[in-house]
Write a protein that holds these residues in place. Structure first.
Motif, PDB file in Angstrom:
ATOM      1  N   ARG A 137     -13.690  -2.802   7.452  1.00  0.00           N
ATOM      2  CA  ARG A 137     -14.163  -3.974   6.728  1.00  0.00           C
ATOM      3  C   ARG A 137     -13.267  -5.192   6.960  1.00  0.00           C
ATOM      4  O   ARG A 137     -13.236  -6.113   6.156  1.00  0.00           O
ATOM      5  CB  ARG A 137     -14.218  -3.671   5.217  1.00  0.00           C
ATOM      6  N   SER A 138     -12.535  -5.210   8.067  1.00  0.00           N
ATOM      7  CA  SER A 138     -11.580  -6.283   8.323  1.00  0.00           C
ATOM      8  C   SER A 138     -11.756  -6.818   9.733  1.00  0.00           C
ATOM      9  O   SER A 138     -12.096  -6.079  10.660  1.00  0.00           O
ATOM     10  CB  SER A 138     -10.143  -5.779   8.136  1.00  0.00           C
ATOM     11  N   SER A 139     -11.509  -8.113   9.886  1.00  0.00           N
ATOM     12  CA  SER A 139     -11.646  -8.748  11.194  1.00  0.00           C
ATOM     13  C   SER A 139     -10.754  -9.972  11.282  1.00  0.00           C
ATOM     14  O   SER A 139     -10.307 -10.525  10.271  1.00  0.00           O
ATOM     15  CB  SER A 139     -13.106  -9.144  11.452  1.00  0.00           C
ATOM     16  N   PHE A 140     -10.526 -10.397  12.537  1.00  0.00           N
ATOM     17  CA  PHE A 140      -9.743 -11.600  12.796  1.00  0.00           C
ATOM     18  C   PHE A 140     -10.520 -12.460  13.787  1.00  0.00           C
ATOM     19  O   PHE A 140     -11.021 -11.965  14.800  1.00  0.00           O
ATOM     20  CB  PHE A 140      -8.364 -11.252  13.362  1.00  0.00           C
ATOM     21  N   LYS A 141     -10.630 -13.770  13.495  1.00  0.00           N
ATOM     22  CA  LYS A 141     -11.373 -14.691  14.347  1.00  0.00           C
ATOM     23  C   LYS A 141     -10.469 -15.810  14.820  1.00  0.00           C
ATOM     24  O   LYS A 141      -9.643 -16.331  14.060  1.00  0.00           O
ATOM     25  CB  LYS A 141     -12.564 -15.287  13.586  1.00  0.00           C
ATOM     26  N   ASP A 156     -12.923  -2.082  -3.086  1.00  0.00           N
ATOM     27  CA  ASP A 156     -13.018  -2.923  -4.273  1.00  0.00           C
ATOM     28  C   ASP A 156     -12.278  -4.249  -4.125  1.00  0.00           C
ATOM     29  O   ASP A 156     -12.234  -5.037  -5.068  1.00  0.00           O
ATOM     30  CB  ASP A 156     -12.477  -2.181  -5.501  1.00  0.00           C
ATOM     31  N   MET A 157     -11.679  -4.502  -2.954  1.00  0.00           N
ATOM     32  CA  MET A 157     -10.867  -5.710  -2.800  1.00  0.00           C
ATOM     33  C   MET A 157     -11.150  -6.347  -1.445  1.00  0.00           C
ATOM     34  O   MET A 157     -11.177  -5.672  -0.416  1.00  0.00           O
ATOM     35  CB  MET A 157      -9.379  -5.387  -2.916  1.00  0.00           C
ATOM     36  N   THR A 158     -11.404  -7.661  -1.449  1.00  0.00           N
ATOM     37  CA  THR A 158     -11.592  -8.414  -0.212  1.00  0.00           C
ATOM     38  C   THR A 158     -10.790  -9.709  -0.275  1.00  0.00           C
ATOM     39  O   THR A 158     -10.602 -10.298  -1.345  1.00  0.00           O
ATOM     40  CB  THR A 158     -13.077  -8.749   0.035  1.00  0.00           C
ATOM     41  N   PHE A 159     -10.338 -10.132   0.901  1.00  0.00           N
ATOM     42  CA  PHE A 159      -9.562 -11.366   0.988  1.00  0.00           C
ATOM     43  C   PHE A 159      -9.951 -12.075   2.276  1.00  0.00           C
ATOM     44  O   PHE A 159     -10.080 -11.447   3.329  1.00  0.00           O
ATOM     45  CB  PHE A 159      -8.064 -11.075   0.997  1.00  0.00           C
ATOM     46  N   ARG A 160     -10.165 -13.388   2.182  1.00  0.00           N
ATOM     47  CA  ARG A 160     -10.510 -14.187   3.360  1.00  0.00           C
ATOM     48  C   ARG A 160      -9.729 -15.490   3.351  1.00  0.00           C
ATOM     49  O   ARG A 160      -9.620 -16.163   2.311  1.00  0.00           O
ATOM     50  CB  ARG A 160     -12.006 -14.488   3.399  1.00  0.00           C
ATOM     51  N   VAL A 161      -9.202 -15.856   4.521  1.00  0.00           N
ATOM     52  CA  VAL A 161      -8.553 -17.150   4.681  1.00  0.00           C
ATOM     53  C   VAL A 161      -8.994 -17.713   6.029  1.00  0.00           C
ATOM     54  O   VAL A 161      -9.060 -16.986   7.029  1.00  0.00           O
ATOM     55  CB  VAL A 161      -7.013 -17.034   4.603  1.00  0.00           C
ATOM     56  N   ALA A 162      -9.362 -18.995   6.050  1.00  0.00           N
ATOM     57  CA  ALA A 162      -9.828 -19.650   7.270  1.00  0.00           C
ATOM     58  C   ALA A 162      -9.142 -21.000   7.396  1.00  0.00           C
ATOM     59  O   ALA A 162      -8.927 -21.708   6.399  1.00  0.00           O
ATOM     60  CB  ALA A 162     -11.343 -19.824   7.243  1.00  0.00           C
TER      61      ALA A 162
END
Length: 841
Positions: free
Chosen positions: A459-463, A498-504
């Motif tokens: 459930r994790s990725s890097f762009k 139960d935990m998600t984090f996103r930074v762009a």
């Protein structure tokens, strides 16, 4: 009563449930199935639809304008700006869905929202699953602009506004009198007609979609929209209004709106296992049934350009409104699977835009029209062509996805150049020897993006990637070519389910090749018309930083939490390149350095949190908070042309031009918005539900100005002149507060019948110096400073400060010969109680 309302609000927050005005679509009943071979099937019929209807009572008041001689109508206040909520019977929603209509696999769906009133919507769909669909829709959207407007004008024909001749004679007779402001304020304004500028948009549409085969579809649609009503529009005759007899005059009018827009689409889609294509057409046709606006000059009854009794000017004014036009677009799109890991998407969309609305004469002023000669053409012959192309290539290699995109947009203006002899403001002498001409605006934009995504966990990725934009403009803009390079990156993490984090993050730099100062033509006094170091924010050098973050966490089965934070920062105050390489400051160290005139900084921040807590199966609490902050900073120069060309720009000599950086000034606009809401959902037993909520949206805006030079320089070529009426002063603060309180009580009598009682309170407090002080005549209201006299004004409001407009500079001599509509949307408070019956069948 006020204490009773407060008590209800407190009790409502202590007792709570069902979400107010967050209506959910009806749940679709699943088809009965057998869980085991010998288990009987549930034969209960699925739900076919529901209807919500009831009665409501609306009461409250509009306040904040005690100066008005009437009470503005609550029904046409800002409360109903884009809706139509009134007392009486109403149908909030209705749904009906029937299967097996006219045979197997056919269905019929009927839907409505807010039926009966001016914000109603209806949708009817008839079709066969997998075969065809026929859909018809009807919508209405109101828009109320003001409920405080008054005018002397009467519309005697579409687009023609007149004032009784006797009244115009009276206004012309007093136009040179010192008592004119007082006569208008005390005798003319009270006789104005009350109007409500508002428009109503009605749109009906139809759609047909047919699947000839599982992979081939034909579709078409038609929409007709009619806009009707009036909205405020400003007019001007001669130059700007003033107390001088050579000054101009004008009035605000209720612009007639009578638009008809037709839109036609037709297309087909075809796809196979590894490719697909789409071909379509869109045509748009706009017709303005009120093509021109003609209006009487309140201050003159005859055309006059010299030696006039009163101010010079024409007896009427006229201008063209939006012209009839049409546009045609083709759409060609395809998607091809080149290999299991490589896909190509392409879209080409050419367009043709035309406008041939007939020209009107140069002027309605008979004395000036005779000096212009014939028009060079019957119409503009507007001819524009657009071309949009998009190509995307997507490749997937194991856990890495690569995407490249190219976008191309051409906006070509092929309209012929026509030499015209305008009569500015229906009074300026036409210059036949030096005619003007229409201006072409055209541009080409190209975008190229390369983006890579690495899915390094479930459930994790890097762009990360690059985005480029090339702009080519024609010679009528300041910058012909510019390039913007941007680098983007984003990280999505989900360490647990139960935990998600996103930074762009996005970093972009726009570099114009050259800033063409084509507008720097010399005028008398030797000062250029344009500011040599001015830069437009949409073309100039800019550095952009954009950061976004989001966090969600379902702490337990009962408690969830989320938060967001973001900022966008644009910096235009950069040395070098097309900007000045050294600071423009006259006195070193007096303020932070600036290298251009215009927008320097544009910064905003926002963050927010929300939480939901389930106390138990019968009680839930929720709360939200968000904050937004905006900051813009710009610089300009006070410049006063004057004197003959050889004379130096010496601010200390009367009659000479003054163009000194010591008279630069700064304006900083700051706005903050806070939104807070909380509520509760409660269930008592299996039949009783209660919901309450409260929200507050509060915003303030400030525009602060200050000089950037040295105010101690009182003589010489750089004399400081930003004093008295030229001073850089702060604008009054604007404020806006919206309170919203709701309580809903619902009881489920049977499976199909659920009555409920709803109470809602709204209070909207608005204070805006741009509109809150508007009256039909601005020549006599409240002077500044308090106690100062305004010539010709003996109104009770004159000579003492007005509590209604403590922040407004009135007694404005520039508004002496101008009549306003007085359009405003004051504050309001509204109580809304409804008795609703929900019936499901």
């Amino acid at each position: 009563m006020r204490h009773l309302y407060r008590t209800l609000a407190v009790l409502g927050l202590l007792v709570p449930l069902t979400l107010w005005s967050q209506d959910k679509p009806p749940e679709t009943a699943a088809a009965p199935t057998a869980k085991a071979e010998n288990q009987p099937v549930d034969t209960e019929e699925p739900e076919k639809g529901f209807v919500e209807f009831g009665v409501r009572h609306i009461w409250g008041d509009v306040y904040g304008r005690p100066d008005l001689p009437f009470s503005p109508d609550l029904r046409t206040s800002k409360f109903n700006e884009y809706r139509d909520v009134r007392s009486g019977f109403f149908v909030r929603r209705a749904r009906l869905h029937l299967d097996d209509v006219f045979g197997a696999n056919n269905y019929l769906s009927l839907q409505s929202e807010k039926a009966i009133y001016k914000d109603q919507s209806y949708l009817v769909t008839l079709g066969q699953y997998g075969k065809f669909k026929v859909q018809m829709r009807y919508d209405e959207i109101p828009h109320v602009y003001s409920n405080t407007a008054r005018t002397l004008y009467v519309q005697t024909a579409p687009g023609v506004f007149t004032i009784p001749l006797a009244l115009r004679n009276t206004l012309q007779g007093i136009s040179t009198s010192n008592t004119m402001p007082n006569i208008i304020q005390t005798q003319i304004v009270p006789g104005m007609n009350f109007i409500t500028p508002q428009i109503l948009r009605r749109a009906g549409s139809g759609l047909v979609s047919v699947n000839l085969t599982p992979g081939w579809n034909l579709n078409g649609s038609y929409l007709r929209e009619h806009q009707s009503g009036t909205r405020p529009i400003g007019t001007i005759i001669n130059s700007s209004p003033s107390t001088a007899l050579t000054g101009g005059f004008g009035a605000e009018l209720p612009e007639p709106i009578d638009y008809m827009t037709d839109r036609v689409t037709a297309g087909t889609e075809f796809h196979r296992d590894r490719w697909g294509m789409q071909v379509g057409y869109l045509g748009s046709f706009f017709q303005n049934n009120a093509g021109t606006l003609t209006y009487d000059n309140p201050w003159r009854t005859t055309d006059c350009i010299s030696a006039c009794t009163g101010s010079a000017g024409p007896a009427q004014g006229r201008f063209d409104l939006y012209p009839n036009n049409h546009a045609h677009y083709l759409n060609l799109a395809t998607i091809v699977e080149l290999s299991p890991r490589l896909h190509l998407l392409a879209n080409i969309n050419p367009g043709w835009l035309r406008q041939t609305d007939p020209f009107i004469p140069y002027s309605i002023n008979s004395l000036r029209q005779a000096q212009t000669g014939p028009l060079p053409a019957t119409n503009l012959g507007g001819d524009k062509q657009t071309l949009s192309m998009n190509f995307t290539l997507v490749a997937r290699v194991k856990d890495v996805q690569l995407k490249g995109t190219y976008r191309h947009y051409d906006y070509n203006n092929n309209t012929p150049i026509i030499e015209l002899t305008p009569v500015i403001a229906d009074i300026a002498a036409p210059n036949v020897a030096a005619p003007d001409h229409n201006t072409h605006f055209a541009y080409n934009r190209k975008n190229l993006d390369f983006i890579g995504n690495w899915y390094f966990a479930k459930r994790s990725s890097f762009k990360a990637g690059y985005e480029g934009e090339w702009m080519d403009r024609n010679e009528h803009r300041d910058v012909r070519k510019s390039l913007e390079n941007a680098f983007v990156t984003a990280l999505d993490l989900s360490p647990t389910k139960d935990m998600t984090f996103r930074v762009a993050y996005r970093y972009a730099v726009r570099n114009p090749e050259e800033y063409e100062d084509e507008f720097f033509t010399e005028i008398s006094g030797g000062i250029p018309e344009g500011q040599p170091d001015s830069r437009r924010f949409d073309e100039g050098h800019r550095v952009r930083n954009k950061l976004e973050s989001q966090f969600t966490w379902n702490v337990t089965d009962r408690f969830s939490f989320s938060a967001i934070a973001a900022t966008l920062q644009d910096d235009f105050n950069l040395p070098g390149g097309v900007n000045r390489s050294t600071p423009l400051n006259f006195i070193s160290g007096t303020t932070s350095p600036y290298y251009i005139y215009g927008l320097l900084k544009d910064i905003n921040f926002n963050y927010g949190i929300d939480a939901d807590f389930m106390v138990n199966s019968a009680a839930t609490l929720f709360a939200e908070y968000s904050h937004e902050r905006y900051h813009k900073r710009m610089t300009s120069r006070y410049r006063a042309p004057g004197g003959a060309a050889p004379l130096p720009m010496d601010c200390s000599v009367s009659g000479r031009a003054c163009d000194s950086p010591n008279n630069d000034w700064e304006s900083a606009a700051r706005e903050k918005v806070d939104i807070f809401s909380l509520g509760t959902d409660l269930t008592f037993g299996k039949r009783t539900y209660v919901t309450t909520f409260y929200s507050l949206s509060a915003s303030t805006g400030n525009v602060n100005s200050r000089p950037l030079g040295d105010p101690t320089l009182l003589t010489g070529p750089n004399k400081f002149v930003l004093v008295t009426t030229n001073a850089a002063v702060d604008y009054p603060q604007t404020t806006h507060r919206l309170h919203d309180l709701g309580v809903v009580f619902k009881y489920k009598v049977t499976k199909n019948i659920s009555p409920r009682v709803e109470y809602r309170y709204q209070q909207n407090d608005i204070k805006d110096y741009q509109t809150s002080a508007m009256t039909p005549y601005m020549g006599c209201v409240s002077p500044v400073p308090p106690g100062a006299a305004v010539p010709g004004c003996t109104s009770p409001l004159i000579g003492t400060p007005s509590s209604n407009y403590p922040y407004f500079v009135v007694g404005d001599t520039g508004a002496v010969r101008y009549l306003f509509l007085g359009a405003d949307q004051p504050s309001y408070r509204v109580h809304n109680i409804s008795f609703v019956l929900e019936y499901r069948f």
